[in-house]
Design a protein around this motif. Structure first.
Motif, PDB file in Angstrom:
ATOM      1  N   PRO A 156      32.291  29.108  35.551  1.00  0.00           N
ATOM      2  CA  PRO A 156      30.871  28.791  35.351  1.00  0.00           C
ATOM      3  C   PRO A 156      29.889  29.745  36.047  1.00  0.00           C
ATOM      4  O   PRO A 156      28.889  30.132  35.431  1.00  0.00           O
ATOM      5  N   PRO A 157      30.145  30.166  37.282  1.00  0.00           N
ATOM      6  CA  PRO A 157      29.188  31.107  37.883  1.00  0.00           C
ATOM      7  C   PRO A 157      29.064  32.425  37.100  1.00  0.00           C
ATOM      8  O   PRO A 157      27.982  33.013  37.034  1.00  0.00           O
ATOM      9  N   HIS A 158      30.167  32.875  36.489  1.00  0.00           N
ATOM     10  CA  HIS A 158      30.102  34.096  35.672  1.00  0.00           C
ATOM     11  C   HIS A 158      29.218  33.873  34.449  1.00  0.00           C
ATOM     12  O   HIS A 158      28.419  34.735  34.085  1.00  0.00           O
ATOM     13  N   PHE A 159      29.386  32.708  33.813  1.00  0.00           N
ATOM     14  CA  PHE A 159      28.612  32.409  32.611  1.00  0.00           C
ATOM     15  C   PHE A 159      27.133  32.206  32.943  1.00  0.00           C
ATOM     16  O   PHE A 159      26.273  32.468  32.116  1.00  0.00           O
TER      17      PHE A 159
ATOM     18  N   TRP B 287      34.633  43.896  34.962  1.00  0.00           N
ATOM     19  CA  TRP B 287      34.749  44.757  36.134  1.00  0.00           C
ATOM     20  C   TRP B 287      33.607  44.551  37.120  1.00  0.00           C
ATOM     21  O   TRP B 287      33.791  44.688  38.329  1.00  0.00           O
ATOM     22  N   GLU B 288      32.430  44.184  36.616  1.00  0.00           N
ATOM     23  CA  GLU B 288      31.333  43.843  37.526  1.00  0.00           C
ATOM     24  C   GLU B 288      31.681  42.600  38.339  1.00  0.00           C
ATOM     25  O   GLU B 288      31.392  42.539  39.536  1.00  0.00           O
ATOM     26  N   THR B 289      32.331  41.628  37.707  1.00  0.00           N
ATOM     27  CA  THR B 289      32.704  40.406  38.444  1.00  0.00           C
ATOM     28  C   THR B 289      33.820  40.679  39.433  1.00  0.00           C
ATOM     29  O   THR B 289      33.890  40.020  40.472  1.00  0.00           O
ATOM     30  N   LYS B 290      34.699  41.612  39.114  1.00  0.00           N
ATOM     31  CA  LYS B 290      35.792  41.954  40.040  1.00  0.00           C
ATOM     32  C   LYS B 290      35.255  42.674  41.273  1.00  0.00           C
ATOM     33  O   LYS B 290      35.836  42.579  42.343  1.00  0.00           O
ATOM     34  N   GLN B 291      34.152  43.400  41.117  1.00  0.00           N
ATOM     35  CA  GLN B 291      33.540  44.124  42.246  1.00  0.00           C
ATOM     36  C   GLN B 291      32.851  43.160  43.203  1.00  0.00           C
ATOM     37  O   GLN B 291      32.744  43.436  44.380  1.00  0.00           O
TER      38      GLN B 291
END
Length: 134
Positions: free
Chosen positions: A80-83, A129-133
């Motif tokens: 949910p935070p990603h969305f 990749w932005e979320t992985k960073q």
């Protein structure tokens, strides 16, 4: 002491899947989509009916794998935070899985459709990749 309390876990954990390996990568979907595109190009360049039939079968299998890898990312990796941070994410996944499905690359031998699919996967990968960073 109540029996139910005896079996209540002391530590509660949560994981994104049954075995929290943490290994996700949109490259899996991209590799299969690259295969779909290459097969579509070979299909267009070859008139042999046996070759074309085999190419369509393989292309449909690869398209199904694209959908599988996208669904794993959509349902298991992204939370949910990603969305919330990327409100376009649900739409990207919907468009990408449709482009991999019967109305897209699975049902078409047009390399341009596969190219559209690759572009959607690239958009998803950029966010991944932005979320992985973070």
């Amino acid at each position: 002491m109540r029996l139910s309390r005896l079996f209540t876990p002391r530590t509660v954990v949560s994981a994104h899947c049954d075995l929290p390996c943490g290994v996700y990568d949109p490259a899996q979907a991209r590799i299969e989509a690259e295969s779909v595109k290459a097969i579509s190009e070979k299909y267009q360049a070859n008139e042999d009916p046996a070759f074309r039939t085999r190419a369509l079968i393989i292309k449909e299998q690869r398209s199904e794998l694209v959908k599988h890898h996208l669904w794993v990312l959509w349902t298991d990796y992204f939370k949910p935070p990603h969305f919330e941070k990327y409100p376009q994410l649900h739409g990207l996944f919907n468009e990408a899985t449709k482009l991999a499905g019967a109305s897209g690359a699975k049902g078409s031998a047009d390399p341009a459709v596969a190219e559209q699919l690759l572009a959607k996967i690239d958009e998803i990968a950029k966010i991944f990749w932005e979320t992985k960073q973070a």
